[in-house]
Design an enzyme around this catalytic site. Sequence first.
Site: not given
Length: 184
Positions: A48, A107, A157-158
């Site tokens: 990511g 998160d 949730f992106v």
Amino acid sequence: MDASDIEKDLSTIHYTEDQILAKLRELAGRIEQDYEGKDLLIVGVLKGAVMVMADLARALTRHVEMDWMAVSSYGSGTKSSGVVRILKDLDTDISGRHVLIVEDIIDTGLTLSWLVSNLQSRGPASVEICTAFRKPDAAAKMAVPVKYVGFDLPDEFVVGYGLDYAEKYRNLRCVGTLAPHVYS
Ligand code: XMP
């Protein structure tokens, strides 16, 4: 299909590419001040953090070394459990080095807390964290301090800017919430 077609899968765009790049330039300025006169190794967490590493590194106007780690975090559904396995370790010996971990999103913070203590056990001069995005859970109760935070996001949730849904959407330039029709 072009990028705007992919964007149709988003119900909300939270941050555009321009907003993200402006924020990274701001963070890079702070990092340059804080690490003045010190060597710096930035460590990206795959996959990511690829986009944020590329843009943050190029926003820095000083020398910086880059390395990568890949970890997998076991969890139920979309939440991690803090049980982490290293899939790809650093190539660099970090003892005596100033290390800045670069993350896409935090998160629960469990993955990152594990990573910080893992890196700290290798005897670095310092370990700090920079994240492009942070969810409310991390802002409220993360055990290890996060020195550089780009943007706070709602608990949704992106995807985009490196963040994926089933390995897709990483190449979107903005960050947004996936529309419900994508799941059905
Ligand atoms: P924890 O909970 O340990 O997990 O902070 C952080 C990792 O979980 C993934 N994550 C997301 N990935 N959209 C994503 O594409 C999200 O909204 C999201 N929230 C958490 C991500 O891999 C992050 O490094």
